[in-house]
Design a protein around this motif. Structure first.
Motif, mmCIF file in Angstrom:
data_model
loop_
_atom_site.group_PDB
_atom_site.id
_atom_site.type_symbol
_atom_site.label_atom_id
_atom_site.label_comp_id
_atom_site.label_asym_id
_atom_site.label_seq_id
_atom_site.Cartn_x
_atom_site.Cartn_y
_atom_site.Cartn_z
ATOM 1 N N GLN A 15 0.825 -1.199 0.000
ATOM 2 C CA GLN A 15 0.000 0.000 0.000
ATOM 3 C C GLN A 15 0.866 1.259 0.000
ATOM 4 N N MET A 16 1.962 1.216 0.768
ATOM 5 C CA MET A 16 2.858 2.374 0.794
ATOM 6 C C MET A 16 3.475 2.614 -0.576
ATOM 7 N N ILE A 17 3.878 1.536 -1.249
ATOM 8 C CA ILE A 17 4.447 1.683 -2.590
ATOM 9 C C ILE A 17 3.419 2.287 -3.534
ATOM 10 N N ASP A 18 2.174 1.803 -3.463
ATOM 11 C CA ASP A 18 1.104 2.368 -4.287
ATOM 12 C C ASP A 18 0.978 3.876 -4.065
ATOM 13 N N ASN A 19 1.080 4.266 -2.792
ATOM 14 C CA ASN A 19 0.837 5.666 -2.437
ATOM 15 C C ASN A 19 1.979 6.604 -2.832
ATOM 16 N N VAL A 20 3.212 6.120 -2.797
ATOM 17 C CA VAL A 20 4.353 7.037 -2.986
ATOM 18 C C VAL A 20 5.047 6.895 -4.333
ATOM 19 N N ALA A 21 4.699 5.868 -5.098
ATOM 20 C CA ALA A 21 5.446 5.581 -6.325
ATOM 21 C C ALA A 21 5.436 6.739 -7.320
ATOM 22 N N THR A 22 4.325 7.452 -7.424
ATOM 23 C CA THR A 22 4.223 8.516 -8.429
ATOM 24 C C THR A 22 4.884 9.809 -7.983
ATOM 25 N N LEU B 258 14.113 -5.433 -4.163
ATOM 26 C CA LEU B 258 12.807 -5.760 -4.731
ATOM 27 C C LEU B 258 11.831 -4.610 -4.519
ATOM 28 N N CYS B 259 11.918 -3.986 -3.341
ATOM 29 C CA CYS B 259 11.046 -2.851 -3.035
ATOM 30 C C CYS B 259 11.343 -1.678 -3.969
ATOM 31 N N ALA B 260 12.628 -1.383 -4.159
ATOM 32 C CA ALA B 260 13.006 -0.291 -5.063
ATOM 33 C C ALA B 260 12.535 -0.569 -6.486
ATOM 34 N N ASP B 261 12.674 -1.817 -6.917
ATOM 35 C CA ASP B 261 12.238 -2.208 -8.257
ATOM 36 C C ASP B 261 10.728 -2.036 -8.407
ATOM 37 N N ALA B 262 9.978 -2.409 -7.370
ATOM 38 C CA ALA B 262 8.517 -2.265 -7.418
ATOM 39 C C ALA B 262 8.114 -0.800 -7.489
ATOM 40 N N ILE B 263 8.795 0.055 -6.725
ATOM 41 C CA ILE B 263 8.504 1.494 -6.769
ATOM 42 C C ILE B 263 8.737 2.031 -8.176
ATOM 43 N N HIS B 264 9.850 1.627 -8.783
ATOM 44 C CA HIS B 264 10.157 2.081 -10.143
ATOM 45 C C HIS B 264 9.077 1.614 -11.127
ATOM 46 N N ARG B 265 8.649 0.367 -11.017
ATOM 47 C CA ARG B 265 7.659 -0.178 -11.945
ATOM 48 C C ARG B 265 6.286 0.478 -11.781
ATOM 49 N N GLU B 266 6.006 0.998 -10.585
ATOM 50 C CA GLU B 266 4.729 1.674 -10.343
ATOM 51 C C GLU B 266 4.799 3.170 -10.637
ATOM 52 N N SER B 267 5.980 3.682 -10.919
ATOM 53 C CA SER B 267 6.152 5.125 -11.084
ATOM 54 C C SER B 267 5.923 5.570 -12.523
ATOM 55 N N LYS C 268 8.621 4.314 -15.201
ATOM 56 C CA LYS C 268 8.772 2.872 -15.387
ATOM 57 C C LYS C 268 9.364 2.477 -16.739
ATOM 58 N N ASP C 269 9.215 3.334 -17.742
ATOM 59 C CA ASP C 269 9.766 3.028 -19.067
ATOM 60 C C ASP C 269 11.185 3.554 -19.243
ATOM 61 N N LYS C 270 11.718 4.157 -18.192
ATOM 62 C CA LYS C 270 13.082 4.695 -18.218
ATOM 63 C C LYS C 270 14.007 3.771 -17.417
ATOM 64 N N ARG D 169 23.447 7.391 -16.480
ATOM 65 C CA ARG D 169 22.728 6.250 -17.060
ATOM 66 C C ARG D 169 21.278 6.208 -16.608
ATOM 67 N N ALA D 170 21.019 6.744 -15.409
ATOM 68 C CA ALA D 170 19.656 6.709 -14.863
ATOM 69 C C ALA D 170 18.837 7.936 -15.252
ATOM 70 N N ASP D 171 19.389 8.834 -16.058
ATOM 71 C CA ASP D 171 18.703 10.078 -16.412
ATOM 72 C C ASP D 171 17.292 9.795 -16.928
ATOM 73 N N GLY D 172 16.303 10.432 -16.309
ATOM 74 C CA GLY D 172 14.907 10.220 -16.669
ATOM 75 C C GLY D 172 14.260 9.073 -15.920
ATOM 76 N N GLY D 173 15.076 8.256 -15.231
ATOM 77 C CA GLY D 173 14.549 7.080 -14.540
ATOM 78 C C GLY D 173 14.830 7.107 -13.055
ATOM 79 N N THR D 174 15.219 5.953 -12.513
ATOM 80 C CA THR D 174 15.419 5.792 -11.077
ATOM 81 C C THR D 174 16.855 5.375 -10.795
#
Length: 470
Positions: free
Chosen positions: A158-165, A182-191, A194-196, A236-241
């Motif tokens: 629920q926290m990831i859902d709330n803060v990812a964006t 895994l948590c960091a990866d999930a945050i990125h995928r929900e943000s 996610k395509d960066k 390398r992470a420019d635009g992403g996480t």
């Protein structure tokens, strides 16, 4: 029976329609809610009474909401503030946290997010995970690469859902093996990113004198061995996480450089004189107590507050209940299939051992135990004796202990636990496996003190971490 008084909540919101919406969201909460439309009215209210919670919009028609936060901090009124902002700006969030805000919410608000924030802030709810407030039909057994349906994991999801964006930095803490990456990866995928790129940099395995160049790149000839220029993780992470694992391993000098990057989004290449920019969402992790590191002057307090705009603490496996069985069965299936072995599952007593063992190495240790179980057996039912043997011989804690003293344990002469096997059948074991076993035994012999273990092995703490990850 004496009835506890209801918490008082002051809503400071300039838009009447928005305030009415919030009141509707909170209509079934056991609170006394008062609404004022201006900052001036809020300050007048606070001169006469102190609410339990303040829901504070930072963009008020007459004054900046930060002024109210500063007033509360100066007067030490002791009420809890949840800041509400329409700005998705890191600086606003960080300033609010520095001025004492307990939490922050971005507009437009969702009912569930507002209720969770409110209940988390009210003292009598603190002992209840806010996953209790998520509807049962929304319980999830899997979430991206996470596996688990327990209440603590529902809280994490629920926290990831709330803060990812959000664009604010996130600090993830938890013990070794709880799944911080895994948590960091999930945050990125929900943000929205996610395509960066999602770029990982493990600060524990890179020597401090090279870490800055790995993070911010270097130019040719910047140091001995810099034959070619190298693009750093930030670029390398420019635009992403950008995910920085074990942030506490950074030197004080590099912490200052990272703080400047967090503040400005700019950096200088090592050995160069041209300033560059990178737009990244920063996620950092540690398994150590950062406030104590700050007290010992080993970590920058200002950097801590910048990185801790949002904090997610991952639960230890031992408090996740039947998630242990869900994970064990999943690992057993996934590992035995490529080994072309068929296992029926775990006996009832074996399952009880899995549930009662304290799992100091958390999910990573559980997977290691199941892997050893599959490799050391041909199939069939996994029994309690088989499980005890694997735990005692191969896990980082070595001697099997449980939170239930009625369960039997294997008795061994103390020193026998520290023997290291160098042969596997008729062949030598790989050197990296022997080194890893030796490190684990040294940690056990040092009663879990990793620094003491590294000193006893005459290696640096960085080398120890690197060898454990090989």
């Amino acid at each position: 029976m004496e009835t506890k008084p209801q918490p008082t909540v002051l809503l400071v919101e300039g838009d009447v329609v928005t305030a009415t919406t919030y009141k509707t969201f909170l209509s079934e909460e056991p609170i006394n809610l008062t609404h004022v439309e201006t900052g001036t009215a809020a300050l007048t209210y606070l001169q006469n009474r102190v609410p339990t919670i303040i829901l504070l919009d930072l963009e008020l028609p007459d004054i900046n909401g930060m002024m109210i936060l500063k007033y509360l901090k100066q007067q030490q009124l002791g009420c809890t503030v949840i800041a509400i902002t329409a700005e998705n700006a890191v600086d606003v969030v960080i300033e609010a946290k520095l001025e004492g805000a307990f939490d922050y919410i971005e507009k437009p608000l969702q009912a569930n997010r507002l209720i969770i924030a409110l209940r988390s802030a009210i003292p009598q709810y603190n002992s209840t995970p806010f996953s209790d407030f998520v509807q049962k039909d929304r319980l999830r057994e899997r979430y991206h690469k996470f596996i688990g349906a327990s209440k603590p994991m529902q809280t994490v999801y629920q926290m990831i859902d709330n803060v990812a964006t959000s664009q604010a930095p996130i600090l993830i803490t938890g013990e070794h093996g709880t799944g911080k990456e895994l948590c960091a990866d999930a945050i990125h995928r929900e943000s929205r990113r996610k395509d960066k790129p999602f770029v990982v940099l493990d600060c524990a395995v890179i020597p401090n004198d090279l870490l800055e160049s790995h993070l911010f790149r270097h130019v040719k000839g910047a140091f001995t061995g810099a034959v070619n220029g190298q693009q750093g993780a930030a670029s390398r992470a420019d635009g992403g996480t950008l995910f920085l694992d074990e942030i506490v391993e950074m030197s004080p000098e590099l912490q200052s450089t990272l703080l400047r990057f967090v503040q400005t989004g700019t950096f200088d290449k090592v050995g160069g004189d041209k300033q560059e920019q990178a737009d990244v969402r920063l996620i950092c992790t540690t398994n150590q107590d950062l406030p104590s590191k700050i007290s010992a002057r080993r970590f920058s307090e200002e950097l801590y507050y910048r990185l801790n705009a949002i904090h997610i603490k991952l639960p230890a496996l031992r408090i996740r209940g039947k998630d242990i069985l869900l994970l064990a069965h999943t690992f057993l299936h996934n590992i035995s299939k490529p080994e072309q072995k068929t296992f029926e599952g775990f006996s009832t007593e074996a399952e009880q051992i899995l549930l009662d063992y304290n799992w100091p190495g958390n999910v990573r240790q559980l997977r290691s135990v199941i892997l050893n179980m599959v490799l050391m057996n041909q199939g069939g039912m996994i029994t309690a004796d088989m499980l005890r043997t694997i735990i005692n011989e191969n896990d980082p804690a070595s001697e099997y202990t449980t939170t239930n003293p009625s369960l039997p344990t294997t008795q061994e002469p103390p020193l026998s636990r520290f023997k290291i096997a160098i042969m596997s059948g008729n062949a030598f074991r790989p050197l990296r496996e022997i080194e890893r076993d030796m490190i684990l035994k040294a940690i056990e012999f040092s009663n879990g003190d990793i620094k003491k273990a590294a000193k006893g092995l005459r290696i640096s703490l960085t080398t120890l971490h690197r060898k454990m990850r090989q």
